[in-house]
Design a protein around this motif. Structure first.
Motif, PDB file in Angstrom:
ATOM      1  N   LYS A  60      37.175  39.229  37.108  1.00  0.00           N
ATOM      2  CA  LYS A  60      38.440  39.048  37.829  1.00  0.00           C
ATOM      3  C   LYS A  60      39.507  40.017  37.348  1.00  0.00           C
ATOM      4  O   LYS A  60      40.322  40.495  38.136  1.00  0.00           O
ATOM      5  CB  LYS A  60      38.935  37.604  37.716  1.00  0.00           C
ATOM      6  N   ILE A  61      39.520  40.323  36.055  1.00  0.00           N
ATOM      7  CA  ILE A  61      40.490  41.304  35.541  1.00  0.00           C
ATOM      8  C   ILE A  61      40.172  42.689  36.088  1.00  0.00           C
ATOM      9  O   ILE A  61      41.085  43.456  36.410  1.00  0.00           O
ATOM     10  CB  ILE A  61      40.538  41.283  33.997  1.00  0.00           C
ATOM     11  N   ALA A  62      38.894  43.007  36.243  1.00  0.00           N
ATOM     12  CA  ALA A  62      38.525  44.292  36.834  1.00  0.00           C
ATOM     13  C   ALA A  62      39.004  44.358  38.287  1.00  0.00           C
ATOM     14  O   ALA A  62      39.442  45.409  38.753  1.00  0.00           O
ATOM     15  CB  ALA A  62      37.009  44.491  36.766  1.00  0.00           C
ATOM     16  N   GLU A  63      38.945  43.241  38.973  1.00  0.00           N
ATOM     17  CA  GLU A  63      39.376  43.174  40.370  1.00  0.00           C
ATOM     18  C   GLU A  63      40.897  43.092  40.503  1.00  0.00           C
ATOM     19  O   GLU A  63      41.490  43.684  41.401  1.00  0.00           O
ATOM     20  CB  GLU A  63      38.733  41.945  41.023  1.00  0.00           C
ATOM     21  N   PHE A  64      41.525  42.345  39.599  1.00  0.00           N
ATOM     22  CA  PHE A  64      42.982  42.134  39.614  1.00  0.00           C
ATOM     23  C   PHE A  64      43.543  42.424  38.222  1.00  0.00           C
ATOM     24  O   PHE A  64      43.762  41.502  37.428  1.00  0.00           O
ATOM     25  CB  PHE A  64      43.323  40.686  40.005  1.00  0.00           C
ATOM     26  N   PRO A  65      43.790  43.696  37.880  1.00  0.00           N
ATOM     27  CA  PRO A  65      44.224  44.055  36.526  1.00  0.00           C
ATOM     28  C   PRO A  65      45.493  43.333  36.057  1.00  0.00           C
ATOM     29  O   PRO A  65      45.653  43.077  34.865  1.00  0.00           O
ATOM     30  CB  PRO A  65      44.456  45.565  36.614  1.00  0.00           C
ATOM     31  N   GLN A  66      46.384  42.978  36.979  1.00  0.00           N
ATOM     32  CA  GLN A  66      47.621  42.295  36.590  1.00  0.00           C
ATOM     33  C   GLN A  66      47.344  40.910  35.988  1.00  0.00           C
ATOM     34  O   GLN A  66      48.194  40.355  35.298  1.00  0.00           O
ATOM     35  CB  GLN A  66      48.599  42.196  37.774  1.00  0.00           C
ATOM     36  N   LEU A  67      46.171  40.370  36.223  1.00  0.00           N
ATOM     37  CA  LEU A  67      45.801  39.079  35.654  1.00  0.00           C
ATOM     38  C   LEU A  67      45.823  39.120  34.126  1.00  0.00           C
ATOM     39  O   LEU A  67      46.218  38.147  33.472  1.00  0.00           O
ATOM     40  CB  LEU A  67      44.416  38.671  36.154  1.00  0.00           C
ATOM     41  N   ALA A  68      45.461  40.249  33.553  1.00  0.00           N
ATOM     42  CA  ALA A  68      45.440  40.388  32.093  1.00  0.00           C
ATOM     43  C   ALA A  68      46.823  40.256  31.482  1.00  0.00           C
ATOM     44  O   ALA A  68      46.966  39.900  30.315  1.00  0.00           O
ATOM     45  CB  ALA A  68      44.812  41.728  31.702  1.00  0.00           C
ATOM     46  N   GLU A  69      47.858  40.523  32.264  1.00  0.00           N
ATOM     47  CA  GLU A  69      49.227  40.399  31.762  1.00  0.00           C
ATOM     48  C   GLU A  69      49.699  38.954  31.748  1.00  0.00           C
ATOM     49  O   GLU A  69      50.610  38.603  31.001  1.00  0.00           O
ATOM     50  CB  GLU A  69      50.169  41.236  32.627  1.00  0.00           C
ATOM     51  N   ARG A  70      49.095  38.112  32.569  1.00  0.00           N
ATOM     52  CA  ARG A  70      49.580  36.737  32.735  1.00  0.00           C
ATOM     53  C   ARG A  70      48.705  35.673  32.084  1.00  0.00           C
ATOM     54  O   ARG A  70      49.185  34.592  31.775  1.00  0.00           O
ATOM     55  CB  ARG A  70      49.690  36.421  34.223  1.00  0.00           C
ATOM     56  N   LEU A  71      47.434  35.947  31.903  1.00  0.00           N
ATOM     57  CA  LEU A  71      46.488  34.929  31.438  1.00  0.00           C
ATOM     58  C   LEU A  71      46.324  34.972  29.926  1.00  0.00           C
ATOM     59  O   LEU A  71      46.115  36.037  29.346  1.00  0.00           O
ATOM     60  CB  LEU A  71      45.129  35.138  32.113  1.00  0.00           C
ATOM     61  N   ARG A  72      46.437  33.819  29.289  1.00  0.00           N
ATOM     62  CA  ARG A  72      46.152  33.665  27.863  1.00  0.00           C
ATOM     63  C   ARG A  72      45.307  32.415  27.691  1.00  0.00           C
ATOM     64  O   ARG A  72      45.658  31.348  28.190  1.00  0.00           O
ATOM     65  CB  ARG A  72      47.429  33.514  27.025  1.00  0.00           C
ATOM     66  N   LEU A  73      44.211  32.561  26.998  1.00  0.00           N
ATOM     67  CA  LEU A  73      43.344  31.429  26.700  1.00  0.00           C
ATOM     68  C   LEU A  73      43.443  31.131  25.214  1.00  0.00           C
ATOM     69  O   LEU A  73      43.134  31.980  24.380  1.00  0.00           O
ATOM     70  CB  LEU A  73      41.886  31.746  27.061  1.00  0.00           C
ATOM     71  N   TRP A  74      43.893  29.932  24.900  1.00  0.00           N
ATOM     72  CA  TRP A  74      44.035  29.505  23.514  1.00  0.00           C
ATOM     73  C   TRP A  74      42.891  28.551  23.176  1.00  0.00           C
ATOM     74  O   TRP A  74      42.673  27.571  23.885  1.00  0.00           O
ATOM     75  CB  TRP A  74      45.363  28.781  23.306  1.00  0.00           C
ATOM     76  N   PHE A  75      42.198  28.843  22.088  1.00  0.00           N
ATOM     77  CA  PHE A  75      41.154  27.969  21.572  1.00  0.00           C
ATOM     78  C   PHE A  75      41.634  27.495  20.201  1.00  0.00           C
ATOM     79  O   PHE A  75      41.679  28.275  19.250  1.00  0.00           O
ATOM     80  CB  PHE A  75      39.826  28.722  21.468  1.00  0.00           C
ATOM     81  N   ILE A  76      42.014  26.244  20.136  1.00  0.00           N
ATOM     82  CA  ILE A  76      42.610  25.698  18.916  1.00  0.00           C
ATOM     83  C   ILE A  76      41.697  24.613  18.362  1.00  0.00           C
ATOM     84  O   ILE A  76      41.258  23.729  19.091  1.00  0.00           O
ATOM     85  CB  ILE A  76      44.010  25.130  19.214  1.00  0.00           C
ATOM     86  N   GLY A  77      41.444  24.701  17.072  1.00  0.00           N
ATOM     87  CA  GLY A  77      40.541  23.732  16.452  1.00  0.00           C
ATOM     88  C   GLY A  77      39.109  23.971  16.875  1.00  0.00           C
ATOM     89  O   GLY A  77      38.353  23.035  17.090  1.00  0.00           O
TER      90      GLY A  77
END
Length: 112
Positions: A18-35
């Motif tokens: 999806k980032i390859a298709e919509f590069p602006q997604l990388a600016e908005r998406l953050r995935l947090w893995f906690i614990g």
């Protein structure tokens, strides 16, 4: 982590596409893995390592150590959505399922 690796590979692979298709997604998406790990002496970040193999490490944040329950609820409540990872282990029961439903945020479940 090994038993959840297939689900993480699916997630990171889909995000990479999806980032390859919509590069602006990388600016908005953050995935947090906690614990993300039970061993508090862990010095590596297994999820970050896998994210790096998929080229999505710039959007992934990992805090492998467990955090207090109240902090976990705060993070889950403030998130745009939460991710529930399944496992390839036969007896696995996602202990945080009820908690995720209580915070009333959308849940993306990746199960096998």
């Amino acid at each position: 982590m090994v038993s959840m690796e297939p689900m993480l590979k699916t997630l990171f692979g889909a995000i990479r596409e999806k980032i390859a298709e919509f590069p602006q997604l990388a600016e908005r998406l953050r995935l947090w893995f906690i614990g993300s790990h039970y061993d508090s002496s862990l010095v590596t970040s297994p999820i970050m390592d896998l994210a790096g193999r998929f080229g999505v490490e710039s959007i992934v944040r990992e805090i492998p150590n467990r955090i207090p329950f109240s902090d976990a609820l705060r993070f889950q409540t403030k998130s745009s959505f939460n991710i529930l990872l399944g496992s390839t282990s036969r007896g696995y029961n996602p202990s945080k399922l009820f908690q995720l439903l209580l915070v009333r945020r959308p849940v993306l479940a990746l199960v096998k």
